[in-house]
Every structure is written in C-alpha cells, then in structure tokens.
Design an enzyme around this catalytic site. Structure first.
Site, mmCIF file in Angstrom:
data_model
loop_
_atom_site.group_PDB
_atom_site.id
_atom_site.type_symbol
_atom_site.label_atom_id
_atom_site.label_comp_id
_atom_site.label_asym_id
_atom_site.label_seq_id
_atom_site.Cartn_x
_atom_site.Cartn_y
_atom_site.Cartn_z
ATOM 1 N N ASP A 87 2.582 6.180 -12.972
ATOM 2 C CA ASP A 87 3.708 4.631 -12.272
ATOM 3 C C ASP A 87 4.720 4.782 -12.018
ATOM 4 O O ASP A 87 5.189 5.932 -12.643
ATOM 5 C CB ASP A 87 2.759 3.259 -13.529
ATOM 6 C CG ASP A 87 2.985 2.072 -12.788
ATOM 7 O OD1 ASP A 87 2.959 2.341 -11.764
ATOM 8 O OD2 ASP A 87 2.727 1.501 -13.981
ATOM 9 N N HIS A 112 -2.809 -0.892 -3.271
ATOM 10 C CA HIS A 112 -1.981 -1.807 -3.620
ATOM 11 C C HIS A 112 -0.548 -1.429 -3.441
ATOM 12 O O HIS A 112 0.644 -2.193 -3.562
ATOM 13 C CB HIS A 112 -2.516 -1.286 -5.402
ATOM 14 C CG HIS A 112 -1.547 -1.656 -6.110
ATOM 15 N ND1 HIS A 112 -1.053 -3.120 -6.686
ATOM 16 C CD2 HIS A 112 -0.461 -1.227 -7.058
ATOM 17 C CE1 HIS A 112 -0.320 -2.786 -7.498
ATOM 18 N NE2 HIS A 112 0.331 -1.611 -8.037
#
Length: 490
Positions: free
Chosen positions: A202, A338
């Site tokens: 991330d 996403h």
C-alpha cells in the site's frame, strides 16, 4: 487566500501531513473538550513543545535512513531508533467549542462526516427521517478533536501518551478533555510490513509536493503545495489568514473482511490456458486491486506477478493506463480496478477528456489495526476478529479530494467514462470500485473487465469487504496557528 503569504517553512507544518510520522504503532485519541475551555487552551499550550513538525520528521527519517545504511554495511539487521511523534487536529464542532467562528471554506468539514455518511455510501438506517450510519457509538457522538501519537514501539508510545494524559489530566476529575475512543494501529509484521490486510503493498502512488519532495520517482505526479496545504499556491479558496499551512483530514475507521475476500477469489478464479486455479485466483485479486500483492501494477505486469518490479520505486508507479491504439481495452487492467478508480491517470488526463486532476490528489497516511487472520478464520472463511485500516488522508479541500474520490469515482458505476464499443451504442459502465466502492441500496455491486478474455462480462460482488464503522473530518492547524489561535499561555 490572504494577500500576503509568508515564505514556506516546513517547521510550521505538522509532521504527519507532508512527511508522515514514522511509526510501528500509532494511536488516535478521539476526544471532546471539557467544559472549562480556558483550561483546555492552557493545557494545549503545554502540549505545543511535543508537537512534531515536518522539519523534525525529515530529520527523523534521515536518522532512520542512516541507521539502515550503517547496518547494511555491517551486515546486520538495523535496530529500531527510539522515536515518538505527536500531532493534533480539530473538527468543526471543536472549533465551535473553542469559540473559533471563522469559515474555513470547506462545506464537508463544516457539516462533519456523520452528516456526510449517506452521501459517501455508508450503510445505515433511517430513523425519524434522519439517516444513521452503521457506525460504532463513539463516532455518533459530538467529536471535537484527535490527538495522533506514533512510536517505534508500544513502550515508547505508552510513555508519550502518559505525558499527554498528564497535560490534559485525562483520568482526573478536572480533565480538560474526555476520551471518546482510542484507535490503535500497528504496522503488520515481517514480510507483510507495508501491506494492508488483504495482503497488497500500500501507499505506492502518493503525490510529490513542490518544495518538499524534490526528487520524485518516475510516474510520481508533483502537485502544488496548495493541493494539500491551505493558503498556498494551488489553493483557490478564500481562507482566514491564520489557517495557512493547515490541512484537512478525512479519517475513516475501516474494517476488512479478509477471509471472505480470500474465499471469493478462491471461488472465482480467472480461467485461462496455463493457469492453475490458485494462479487464477491470484490474478483475479490483482485485477480487482490494480496491483499484485508485491505492488507490481497489472498495467505493467498483466499476467503474472513481478516482485522485483513491485519493490522498485523507480518503476512501480511509472504507468498511466494509456492505450492509444484501443482505448476500449481492459486487457491489462479493468476500468474499475481500485487503483484505476482512485487515480485514473490517462483515463482523464489524455484526449478526448484532457482534464487536470491535480486538485483530486490526496496524501494518504493511516495504519493497519487488528490481528493477523487466524487458522480458524482462514479455514471457515469467516471473520471472527476485527481488523482493517485506520484511513487518514490530507488535502486542502475535502469536497475536491476524499469526498469526490469516494462519491464520484469509487461509487460511480459510470466512472471512468468510456465510449460505447461498436456495434453497441450503449455507454460502457465499468462498475463499482471492488474495494471501497459502496452503495446505500440493498442491490449487489458488480464490475466488468475482470476477465481479460471476456472483458464485457459482469462479475457480481456478493458483499462489501470493507466496512466503514466511523469517521470524522478534522483540521490540522499550523504550529503558529496552534500557538496564537488555539492555545493560551498561562
């Protein structure tokens, strides 16, 4: 914007905004100001020496880098440097409680996230004509502020918290703040460090900020300071003079259904010649997210993971979703993945749209919370213990930043906008962001493009795997503003 803008000084900006407080563990103390506001302001003045600035974070990160380099040269594992950081921010209700009535020029901040929850797509119920989100009770209370504490260890953080509790008499009868809830997050262990609970690396595609990030990586967009900081170049909204170098926070308490997500991947592998079921499930996960778990983008590694690519900051963000030969293809990456939904790059920046999306960029911080998935949870496919992400994003305008990304991109089934694929005359509907896209309705979410060999096929998502259980919008003032506008000397 004020007519006279002082020269930028990173020592005036709270440290988490532009540089990110270094952490292995972090707490967010969500609080209400006590009835004696003057006593709170005097206590805040005692907290000011503890507030970590951007300059201090830059120095801390330089120490961390030097420590790692020295350890590598000696063939050793680097020991953690004892570090702690503190920041503070206030909600609109908090400003009101302090008697600060200036309009900061942000409609989302002014009404608060509880009132914004339906617009964001959070699940909930209507009671007496009022939408009530499915949040934990603390976040349905009036929230005045949040204190961020970071540390290299639980012991370091606890020591810093003890000092803060003493400053505000937190557990005494004359407490100047009342703790509503404390959110505690920890960086995931070992090889999972830097990965969120679904397992994906991330925080890769953060924007660089002019004057701060002087050596951006390839593919990393550089934005004006005013995209993140109030009153700086790029911020076009009229602000009070004292608000310069502050930033708005969107905080979200997000629970992740990891076993259920993994079960869905296992039950719906992409089928292609040469792919085992396990590889097909891994490919589906990568195409839902837009990256492999290593961080390698599917736009550059469409068929198999490339861990070396994922670990290389000079390559892992250097892509644009640009397909000039066939703008209708989803062969490498679904339109609704996403990472594509939340940072569409060429989908908006290139012709025929040619839009400037700099104002939509946010800086993401936050930290994971909760335990690793247990063997029982993995075998049953059901979540037994709460885990997820304390999501924190900084921006100079919430309606242009977090709120817009969530409502108009992630939740919008017609985004990114795509022309019909002949012979059809119907506009392409990419579907929901499979991770954070949500709807108040009871209907199931879906998206197209997950199967590169059948790109028009729709995949139904049986549940929302990320569940908001609370949140608030805060304003993180500059150090001078905290000293002159918020605190009160004894």
């Amino acid at each position: 914007m004020s007519t006279t803008v002082p020269a930028f000084d990173p020592a005036n900006v709270q440290g988490d905004i532009l540089a990110g407080l270094p952490k292995k563990v972090q707490e967010y103390i969500i609080f209400q100001i006590g009835s004696d506001v003057t006593a709170f302001r005097k206590a805040l003045n005692k907290l000011l020496p503890l507030i970590t600035t951007t300059t201090q974070v830059q120095q801390d990160r330089a120490k961390i880098a030097a420590n790692k380099k020295a350890a590598e040269e000696q063939g050793k594992t680097p020991e953690l440097i004892k570090l702690s950081g503190v920041n503070i921010a206030f909600s609109q209700a908090g400003l009101t409680a302090l008697g600060i009535t200036d309009d900061l020029g942000d409609t989302a901040f002014a009404k608060g996230q509880l009132q914004d929850s339906m617009f964001l797509g959070d699940k909930g119920t209507t009671v007496n004509g009022q939408f009530v989100p499915d949040w934990i009770p603390a976040f349905k209370s009036t929230i005045h502020g949040v204190i961020l504490i970071s540390g290299d260890s639980v012991v370091t953080l606890a020591a810093t918290r003890l000092i803060i509790e003493g400053i505000f008499n937190l557990t005494a009868h004359n407490a100047t703040i009342h703790e509503l809830i404390t959110l505690t997050g920890t960086v995931r262990p070992g090889a999972e460090s830097g990965h969120e609970h679904f397992g994906f690396l991330d925080g890769i595609s953060q924007p660089a900020v002019k004057g701060i990030d002087t050596n951006p990586n390839p593919g990393q967009e550089t934005v004006d300071q005013g995209v993140i900081l109030l009153g700086r170049t790029g911020d076009t909204i009229t602000r009070p003079t004292w608000a310069i170098d502050g930033s708005f926070i969107a905080l979200r308490y997000l629970f992740q259904l990891v076993p259920e997500f993994n079960n869905f991947l296992k039950a719906n592998p992409i089928k292609a010649t040469g792919l085992t079921p396990e590889q097909g499930s891994e490919l589906l996960g990568a195409r839902l997210v837009g990256r492999w778990k290593s961080g390698a983008p599917v736009d550059l590694a469409p068929t198999a993971d490339d861990p070396a690519l994922g670990a290389d900051p000079l390559r892992n963000n250097n892509f644009r979703y640009a397909f000039p030969g066939d703008p209708t293809t989803q062969e490498r990456c679904p339109f609704a993945a996403h990472t594509r939904k939340t940072n569409p790059r060429a989908d908006l920046e290139d012709p025929p749209i040619s839009a400037n999306i700099e104002s939509r960029r946010i800086i993401r911080r936050g930290v994971q919370f909760g335990p690793e998935v247990t063997a029982e949870e993995a075998s049953s496919g059901q979540t037994k213990f709460g885990r997820g992400l304390i999501f924190v994003a900084y921006q100079s305008t919430i309606p242009n930043g977090f709120q817009f990304i969530q409502h108009s991109w992630a939740n919008a089934t017609n985004f990114p906008p795509k022309q019909p694929v002949p012979p059809s005359t119907q506009a392409v509907l990419p579907g929901f962001d499979p991770l954070i896209g949500q709807t108040n309705a009871d209907s199931a979410r879906s998206l197209i493009g997950t199967d590169p060999n059948n790109q028009g096929a729709s995949l139904t998502l049986p549940t929302e795997w990320i569940l908001p259980r609370g949140g608030e919008y805060f304003f993180s003032p500059s150090i001078p503003a905290l000293r002159t506008k918020f605190a009160l000397s004894s």
